[in-house]
Design a protein around this motif. Structure first.
Motif, PDB file in Angstrom:
ATOM      1  N   ALA A  26      12.293   1.876 -10.945  1.00  0.00           N
ATOM      2  CA  ALA A  26      13.331   2.238  -9.841  1.00  0.00           C
ATOM      3  C   ALA A  26      12.623   2.746  -8.527  1.00  0.00           C
ATOM      4  N   VAL A  27      11.889   3.724  -8.513  1.00  0.00           N
ATOM      5  CA  VAL A  27      11.155   4.101  -7.625  1.00  0.00           C
ATOM      6  C   VAL A  27      10.337   3.131  -6.654  1.00  0.00           C
ATOM      7  N   ALA A  28       9.817   2.064  -7.451  1.00  0.00           N
ATOM      8  CA  ALA A  28       9.017   0.981  -6.651  1.00  0.00           C
ATOM      9  C   ALA A  28       9.967   0.303  -6.132  1.00  0.00           C
ATOM     10  N   ILE A  29      11.267  -0.074  -6.626  1.00  0.00           N
ATOM     11  CA  ILE A  29      12.254  -0.953  -5.983  1.00  0.00           C
ATOM     12  C   ILE A  29      12.755  -0.352  -4.806  1.00  0.00           C
ATOM     13  N   PHE A  30      13.080   0.937  -4.928  1.00  0.00           N
ATOM     14  CA  PHE A  30      13.500   1.445  -3.933  1.00  0.00           C
ATOM     15  C   PHE A  30      12.355   1.671  -2.598  1.00  0.00           C
ATOM     16  N   SER A  31      11.344   1.896  -3.118  1.00  0.00           N
ATOM     17  CA  SER A  31      10.390   2.049  -2.103  1.00  0.00           C
ATOM     18  C   SER A  31       9.910   0.758  -1.194  1.00  0.00           C
ATOM     19  N   PHE A  32       9.801  -0.421  -2.250  1.00  0.00           N
ATOM     20  CA  PHE A  32       9.549  -1.756  -1.613  1.00  0.00           C
ATOM     21  C   PHE A  32      10.554  -2.017  -0.712  1.00  0.00           C
ATOM     22  N   MET A  33      11.775  -1.947  -0.932  1.00  0.00           N
ATOM     23  CA  MET A  33      13.071  -2.269  -0.046  1.00  0.00           C
ATOM     24  C   MET A  33      12.890  -1.525   1.051  1.00  0.00           C
ATOM     25  N   THR A  74       0.800  -1.153   0.271  1.00  0.00           N
ATOM     26  CA  THR A  74       0.060   0.014   0.001  1.00  0.00           C
ATOM     27  C   THR A  74       1.060   1.291  -0.144  1.00  0.00           C
ATOM     28  N   ALA A  75       1.990   1.231   0.651  1.00  0.00           N
ATOM     29  CA  ALA A  75       2.862   2.489   0.820  1.00  0.00           C
ATOM     30  C   ALA A  75       3.430   2.661  -0.493  1.00  0.00           C
ATOM     31  N   THR A  76       4.036   1.607  -1.226  1.00  0.00           N
ATOM     32  CA  THR A  76       4.589   1.543  -2.521  1.00  0.00           C
ATOM     33  C   THR A  76       3.834   2.263  -3.601  1.00  0.00           C
ATOM     34  N   ILE A  77       2.444   1.751  -3.689  1.00  0.00           N
ATOM     35  CA  ILE A  77       1.512   2.462  -4.356  1.00  0.00           C
ATOM     36  C   ILE A  77       1.298   3.795  -4.129  1.00  0.00           C
ATOM     37  N   GLY A  78       1.207   4.120  -2.976  1.00  0.00           N
ATOM     38  CA  GLY A  78       1.111   5.480  -2.660  1.00  0.00           C
ATOM     39  C   GLY A  78       2.265   6.336  -3.203  1.00  0.00           C
ATOM     40  N   ILE A  79       3.423   5.942  -2.855  1.00  0.00           N
ATOM     41  CA  ILE A  79       4.652   6.738  -3.427  1.00  0.00           C
ATOM     42  C   ILE A  79       4.451   6.803  -4.990  1.00  0.00           C
ATOM     43  N   ILE A  80       4.354   5.589  -5.692  1.00  0.00           N
ATOM     44  CA  ILE A  80       4.284   5.782  -7.234  1.00  0.00           C
ATOM     45  C   ILE A  80       3.030   6.751  -7.742  1.00  0.00           C
ATOM     46  N   LEU A  81       2.113   6.740  -7.220  1.00  0.00           N
ATOM     47  CA  LEU A  81       1.211   7.565  -7.567  1.00  0.00           C
ATOM     48  C   LEU A  81       1.338   9.195  -7.262  1.00  0.00           C
ATOM     49  N   SER A  82       1.719   9.234  -5.973  1.00  0.00           N
ATOM     50  CA  SER A  82       1.931  10.624  -5.457  1.00  0.00           C
ATOM     51  C   SER A  82       3.116  11.415  -6.088  1.00  0.00           C
ATOM     52  N   SER A  83       4.210  10.720  -5.852  1.00  0.00           N
ATOM     53  CA  SER A  83       5.652  11.177  -6.320  1.00  0.00           C
ATOM     54  C   SER A  83       5.374  11.540  -8.012  1.00  0.00           C
ATOM     55  N   SER A  84       4.779  10.472  -8.720  1.00  0.00           N
ATOM     56  CA  SER A  84       4.803  10.802 -10.119  1.00  0.00           C
ATOM     57  C   SER A  84       3.991  12.018 -10.439  1.00  0.00           C
ATOM     58  N   LEU A  85       2.845  12.101  -9.761  1.00  0.00           N
ATOM     59  CA  LEU A  85       1.941  13.375  -9.958  1.00  0.00           C
ATOM     60  C   LEU A  85       2.907  14.747  -9.608  1.00  0.00           C
ATOM     61  N   VAL A  86       3.623  14.824  -8.616  1.00  0.00           N
ATOM     62  CA  VAL A  86       4.246  15.964  -8.037  1.00  0.00           C
ATOM     63  C   VAL A  86       5.479  16.236  -8.916  1.00  0.00           C
ATOM     64  N   GLY A  87       6.150  14.990  -9.176  1.00  0.00           N
ATOM     65  CA  GLY A  87       7.281  15.189 -10.254  1.00  0.00           C
ATOM     66  C   GLY A  87       6.656  15.982 -11.474  1.00  0.00           C
ATOM     67  N   ALA A  92       2.985   8.419   2.511  1.00  0.00           N
ATOM     68  CA  ALA A  92       3.185   7.863   1.312  1.00  0.00           C
ATOM     69  C   ALA A  92       2.426   8.372  -0.040  1.00  0.00           C
ATOM     70  N   TYR A  93       1.124   8.836   0.560  1.00  0.00           N
ATOM     71  CA  TYR A  93       0.313   9.384  -0.512  1.00  0.00           C
ATOM     72  C   TYR A  93       0.147  10.928  -0.547  1.00  0.00           C
ATOM     73  N   PHE A  94       1.221  11.348   0.036  1.00  0.00           N
ATOM     74  CA  PHE A  94       1.259  12.795  -0.083  1.00  0.00           C
ATOM     75  C   PHE A  94       2.587  13.618  -0.499  1.00  0.00           C
ATOM     76  N   GLY A  95       2.863  12.951  -1.468  1.00  0.00           N
ATOM     77  CA  GLY A  95       4.329  13.328  -2.278  1.00  0.00           C
ATOM     78  C   GLY A  95       5.398  12.369  -2.495  1.00  0.00           C
TER      79      GLY A  95
END
Length: 288
Positions: A208-215, A90-103, A156-159
């Motif tokens: 790359a973001v997904a792997i970093f976040s997952f680990m 759940t945190a990895t999904i949030g990071i992928i969604l939010s960081s891609s939008l902000v980026g 994770a869902y806020f950036g």
């Protein structure tokens, strides 16, 4: 002519010696870094009497799975594994969604103070986590989120974090802006441009973001240690730590067995997504 041939042979010999030396150094470093992993695997399958035997026993004789069985029977590791999977996914999904939008917003959209806010966002990378640990804990305590998964998932869902935003923003910048302008002229909205054009072109960076976040979330120890109080909400990292001094002794065989189980998903995911991971770090978003 003889002198010329001698120089060529001498140059080739020097190149061979240099390459051989480099390979030997690389192999030595690989063995050095792989040794702890090998010892963990070996200890996980050893009977207790062989763990600290003198001289060291490198290959377990006989090979036993008792450490895995004892670990699972001693503590509820199935529950710890389930909690870890829930938090990590759940945190990895949030990071992928939010960081891609902000980026994407920092790379493509024009809005007042964009560059200033980007610099402020980057400056947060220079703050050690220990500086914000107590204020953030107080905030989550006031919200009533302590002893829940929310402090480990919701942020994770806020950036998603300054590093992930920076990585994706730099990748978005390598995409020719003409692609976005053409899509805009054809009637695409900003959201359509983001979903249909930008995201397909940054799949390596997203991997790359997904792997970093997952680990990061899979191996996280400090976050669960601070916010989780009940044993039934523990993650694998906290469960592994419980074998240090369990009932007054450190159960090394069980500790190594559970550590091996915790390492396997990270290794599998990295080797599966290795190609995209390397592309995400080294390549640009241009398609040729």
């Amino acid at each position: 002519m003889k002198d010329f041939n001698f120089r060529i042979k001498s140059k080739k010999l020097n190149n061979i010696l240099i390459q051989t030396t480099l390979y030997l150094i690389i192999c030595s470093l690989c063995i050095l870094f792989a040794f702890p992993l090998f010892w963990m695997i070996s200890t996980a399958f050893k009977p207790n009497e062989q763990i600290f035997a003198e001289p060291p026993i490198w290959i377990p004789k006989p090979l036993t799975f008792e450490n895995f069985k004892n670990a699972w029977n001693t503590l509820p590791f199935s529950l710890f594994l389930k909690n870890t999977v829930i938090i990590t996914i759940t945190a990895t999904i949030g990071i992928i969604l939010s960081s891609s939008l902000v980026g994407f917003a920092f790379a493509y959209l024009e809005w007042p103070g964009r560059d200033i806010w980007f610099v402020i966002m980057l400056s947060t990378m220079m703050l050690p986590a220990q500086v914000t640990m107590i204020p953030v804990f107080i905030i989550f305590t006031k919200l009533g989120w302590v002893n829940t998964f929310k402090p480990l998932i919701v942020p994770a869902y806020f950036g998603g974090g300054a590093f992930y935003i920076f990585l994706l923003r730099q990748f978005f910048l390598t995409i020719p802006r003409e692609l976005f302008d053409s899509a805009s002229i054809d009637g695409c909205s900003t959201l359509d441009i983001f979903i249909r054009i930008a995201i397909p072109l940054v799949k390596p960076a997203l991997s790359a973001v997904a792997i970093f976040s997952f680990m990061g979330h899979w191996n996280d120890f400090m976050g669960p240690l601070i916010y989780l109080r009940s044993t039934e909400k523990y993650t694998l990292s906290l469960g592994i730590n419980m074998f240090r001094g369990y009932e007054g002794i450190t159960m090394w065989g069980e500790l190594m067995a559970v550590s091996l189980v915790a390492v396997i998903p990270c290794l599998v995911i990295f080797f599966i997504a290795q190609k995209y991971f390397i592309q995400g770090i080294t390549l640009t978003g241009l398609k040729g």
